[in-house]
Each structure stands twice: as C-alpha cells, then as structure tokens.
Design a protein around this motif. Sequence first.
Motif, PDB file in Angstrom:
ATOM      1  N   GLU A 419       0.864  -1.189   0.000  1.00  0.00           N
ATOM      2  CA  GLU A 419       0.000   0.000   0.000  1.00  0.00           C
ATOM      3  C   GLU A 419       0.891   1.227   0.000  1.00  0.00           C
ATOM      4  OE1 GLU A 419      -2.369  -0.090   3.523  1.00  0.00           O
ATOM      5  OE2 GLU A 419      -3.186  -2.068   3.039  1.00  0.00           O
ATOM      6  N   LEU A 433       3.395   0.513   2.978  1.00  0.00           N
ATOM      7  CA  LEU A 433       3.191  -0.596   3.915  1.00  0.00           C
ATOM      8  C   LEU A 433       3.093  -1.896   3.138  1.00  0.00           C
ATOM      9  CD1 LEU A 433       0.271   0.725   6.172  1.00  0.00           C
ATOM     10  CD2 LEU A 433       2.632   0.399   6.883  1.00  0.00           C
ATOM     11  N   ARG A 435       1.529  -5.525   3.530  1.00  0.00           N
ATOM     12  CA  ARG A 435       0.486  -6.080   4.393  1.00  0.00           C
ATOM     13  C   ARG A 435       0.236  -7.539   4.016  1.00  0.00           C
ATOM     14  NH1 ARG A 435      -2.928  -3.334   7.600  1.00  0.00           N
ATOM     15  NH2 ARG A 435      -2.679  -1.288   6.621  1.00  0.00           N
ATOM     16  N   GLN A 436       0.181  -8.369   5.055  1.00  0.00           N
ATOM     17  CA  GLN A 436      -0.039  -9.795   4.858  1.00  0.00           C
ATOM     18  C   GLN A 436      -1.547 -10.065   4.987  1.00  0.00           C
ATOM     19  OE1 GLN A 436       1.712 -11.901   8.156  1.00  0.00           O
ATOM     20  NE2 GLN A 436       2.833 -13.216   6.744  1.00  0.00           N
ATOM     21  N   ARG A 441      -1.330 -11.560   9.903  1.00  0.00           N
ATOM     22  CA  ARG A 441      -1.764 -10.300   9.256  1.00  0.00           C
ATOM     23  C   ARG A 441      -0.839  -9.131   9.614  1.00  0.00           C
ATOM     24  NH1 ARG A 441      -8.273 -11.134   9.741  1.00  0.00           N
ATOM     25  NH2 ARG A 441      -8.259 -13.130   8.681  1.00  0.00           N
ATOM     26  N   SER A 443       1.612  -6.063   9.249  1.00  0.00           N
ATOM     27  CA  SER A 443       1.875  -5.004   8.271  1.00  0.00           C
ATOM     28  C   SER A 443       3.143  -4.277   8.719  1.00  0.00           C
ATOM     29  CB  SER A 443       0.687  -4.059   8.132  1.00  0.00           C
ATOM     30  OG  SER A 443       0.641  -3.164   9.181  1.00  0.00           O
ATOM     31  N   ARG A 444       3.991  -3.974   7.757  1.00  0.00           N
ATOM     32  CA  ARG A 444       5.285  -3.344   8.047  1.00  0.00           C
ATOM     33  C   ARG A 444       5.482  -2.148   7.147  1.00  0.00           C
ATOM     34  NH1 ARG A 444       9.633  -5.439  10.687  1.00  0.00           N
ATOM     35  NH2 ARG A 444       9.226  -7.455  11.617  1.00  0.00           N
ATOM     36  N   GLN A 445       6.005  -1.062   7.727  1.00  0.00           N
ATOM     37  CA  GLN A 445       6.343   0.090   6.911  1.00  0.00           C
ATOM     38  C   GLN A 445       7.672  -0.205   6.200  1.00  0.00           C
ATOM     39  OE1 GLN A 445       5.931   3.791   8.960  1.00  0.00           O
ATOM     40  NE2 GLN A 445       6.760   4.947   7.244  1.00  0.00           N
TER      41      GLN A 445
END
Length: 511
Positions: A419, A433, A435-436, A441, A443-445
């Motif tokens: 994203e 981000l 996102r899984q 689930r 999410s990592r920046q």
Amino acid sequence: MSTPTPIVVPDLLPRLRADLMAAGFTVAGVQAHLGPVVAGALMREQALPAERATRDDGHPLSALIRLFTLGVEVPFEAVDAALPTLRAQGLLALGLAQRSGADVAALCDLRPYGTQDQDWWVASDLSVSSRRGPLEPDHVLGIGAASLTLASWTPRPQVRRALDIGVGCGIQALHLRDHCEQIVATDICARALEFARFNAALAGQEWELRAGSLMEPVAGEVFDLIVSNPPFVITPRAARVPMFSYRDGGRAGDEIVQDVVRGVGALLAPGGVAHFIGNWEIRDGAHWRDRWHEWLTGTGLDAWVVQREVQDPAQYAQLWARDGGHLPGSWIHDELYAAWLADFTDRGVEGVGFGVVTLQRPQVEREPFVDLVEVTGPVAAPMGPTVLAGMAARTWLAEHDDDAVLDVAWVVAPDVTLESHRRPTDAQPQVMLVRQGGGLRVSRQVDTTTAALLSVCDGDLSARAALAAIDAVLAATEPEVEPEEDTGSGAQHDQVAVIRALVADGILVPD
Ligand SMILES: C[S@@+](CC[C@H](N)C(=O)[O-])C[C@H]1O[C@@H](n2cnc3c(N)ncnc32)[C@H](O)[C@@H]1O
C-alpha cells in the motif's frame, strides 16, 4: 461431593456414537437446528434463547440439546426416541445421566466438537449455567475459548511421540491423534483423567493417561511435540479464594507458566516443539518482554511468543472473580475481586499478558532465537500452518549467515500486498506498507529500497543481485545524492536485517 464421572462401557459406546450421529447432534447439525442467533447466544454461554427454541418442538435433536447442553431434565421416552439404539437406560449405564422421576437428568455436559473431516463428542462437567451454582474444586472444564485458541495455533505435522500436559476433557489430545503416533496425556486431577478416558474411548482413540503434576509423570522421557493449556490463571493465594484445578496451578502469580517454560526443555527431543498458552505478569513499569527474557535465560530453547492481549489488574480481577459462578453483587464476589486486586498490588503488577508460546529445542548446537511479538488483532484460523512455517523460517534464519540470506532468490508470499499512502497534492508516497492477508496479518512500513526489492522478488534473482541492481538504478536516478562511503556490501548487509524480518514474518518465502 463431586458428581460421578462417565464410565467406559465398550459395548455401549458405538451405539451412543451412532445415535448421536443419526440425530444430527454434530457441530453443523446443532448450528443448523438452532440457527445463528440462538447458537451465537449459546456460544456466549447465554442458555435462555436455546431453552426457548427447543422447549416445545418435540424434535430428537432438541431433546439432546436440552439434556446435555442446557442441563434440563427430559422425559424418559423423549430420550429413548432421540437415542433409539442406546436408549435412556444406556445413558444411565454410561454414567452420563441419572433418573429423576419420569425424567432423565444429565450428569455431565456432552457436546459435539470436530473438524471439517471429523465429528467428536466431548463430555465434561456441567457448566455454571447448567448447574445453576458455583463449581466444585475439581470441576472438569469443557471446551473453552483458550482450548480453541491452542487447538487452532498448534501445527499438525506428522510426529512420533506427543504429550498433552493437563489433558482435562481431552480436546487437544483428540486433535493429536491425526498426526502423532503415540499420545501421552497427563493431569493432576483424577476426575479429569476419567473424562479424558471416556472421551478418548467415545472417539475410538487411545491415549496413555498418567496422573501427576506438570512434567512429573513423564520425567526422563522425550517428545517431539508437547501441547498444554495449563491452569495458568493468576490466583491470589489467600484464604477463601476457591482453588479450581482447571484454572489454578496452586502457585503464586504466574509461576505455573514459568514452571512450564523452564521444565519443558528437558522433555523435548532435538527439533522437538512445545506449544502452550498462558498469562504473564507485567510488573513495576517493566516491559512484558523482560519477563520472557528472564524466564528463557539458560533454557537453550528457541522461543516465539505472540502476546495477544493485555488486561489491566481490574479487568483481570473482574473476569476471574466471577468465573466459577460467584455473581457480581454477592459478598463472596466482591471479596474475591478485592483479593485479586490486593495480590496484584503486592507484586506491583500493572498488567497481565495473554498469548501463545512456541518453544523449540534446536536440532544443532547454536544460539537459540527469541522472538517476542505483539499481535492483538484478528489472525487466520487455523493458525497452525502459520506457526509451522514461522518456526521453519526462524530456524533457517538462525542457522544461516547473512551471505546465505543474500544468496536466496526470495519470493513475495501470495497473500502480500503493498500500500502506498500519499497526500493528494504530493507526487511521492509518504508511507508504504507491506500487508499480509493471512497468518498474523502483519503489516510493516517499508522504505523505497525495500519496496523496490519486494517488486523483483519473484524467485528469479538472488537478494544480492536484486539489491545491486536497485542500488544502481537509485544511484542513476538520484545523482544529486552524494554516495556514502562503502555503499557496496555495507548497504547490502543493512538490508539483510530487513530481509530477515520479512522472512520471519512470512512476507518473503523461499521459492
Ligand atoms: C485449562 S484446563 C485445560 C484442559 C484441556 N487440555 C483444554 O485444552 O481445554 C487445565 C487442566 O490442567 C489440569 N491441571 C491443573 N493443575 C495441574 C498440574 N499441576 N499438573 C497437571 N495438570 C494440571 C487441570 O485439572 C485441567 O484439566
């Protein structure tokens, strides 16, 4: 005196199974019969909607739900009709019910339970709402939210020897049968072992049952898989606080969980894994991870702990003061509530964590890994496949250096999306981000380099080659940026920490 436990009568069990199945007394059957609203209320331990819905329809399934789930007395002939081969007499012989005038009264709760492929039934003591009164100290709990959490998070690879510590009604052991050659199950409570014996026999399964506390009954043995939903509820060791064996291990604070953490290692074969759930105290401004580092030090075990929830002392006290049937407003409830608060104050407890723990004895001599993460949102169900893949990824990372990580042609997992967030007036994104969609689930920046790396992770290029190409493109497109010293391998190795985190999360996977 506690209620008698069910009796294994081998000739009668196939009849009980066949009758329950024919009546549609299965998870899907009961759900369809009651409908989503009534079944939902029952899940929340609200019996009244189900009582009203099953009162007058004369349906065999209603008779079974009333008898075994709601604890309502049912006429003899209605039970005979619902269980045509076993009959009401058979239920009495199995110790599942007793005669009450012209009616049959359940002696225990019997509920359908299962997976997509299996239908089981689990007998346990009648619940608080069915008993209409406080529980006995040796109450055998039915399937609860914690039981379901552990069952969902337990991976199901084929293994040789498995151990269930605190078997209770046996829900974890029922699942183990599908993927473990030999099952040993322990419990300190004799009544729990009797229920487990009955439920195993009703499912046509065999478990080796042993009486005793925690690891004592299996001292000196090793297992490939250990599961435990231990009696982890932090309970004040004060007079008048009832001790229920299903929730209270008889230790101060969270020491029962500490005992499991420190004790299971001796029972694990190399490569063996333990999965359990528990509560831990967060004390005096410390971080929850501090407690875990303290417990894990010196065990030599890999650890992956997922904290799922934190309750403050009042929330925790409120929950457990009323569990067991002591209703708010009664003097005993308020006394218990106060005892919990005082106990927490004594130890400076500011919060209580709950989560799922996976410990592993490394197969080879190496530094154990410790990964302590917090994920409080919804996760996949079942979680077992994610835990299995997550342990495999963390184990691989622990056993390979940075060069090996850079040599792999990683692939972005199919459930991952990227994203980009930017202000409408800006050309470039401010935040990106990954996102899984499944698993935890996560999410990592990510920064531009990581986003670029992920865009080429399709299994063709090694991470090393991909990063070199990205560096070249970035250098060409951003000529005004002065190159830093040692941009080559130094920059790549900075990226390795990011790749390691993405691999542990399951965002990057091997081809
Ligand atoms: C929360 S219940 C779990 C039952 C079941 N395994 C499940 O997942 O629903 C905890 C079980 O641990 C047992 N237990 C309590 N203290 C124990 C101890 N010191 N050693 C072994 N089992 C114990 C209780 O009798 C109870 O059956």
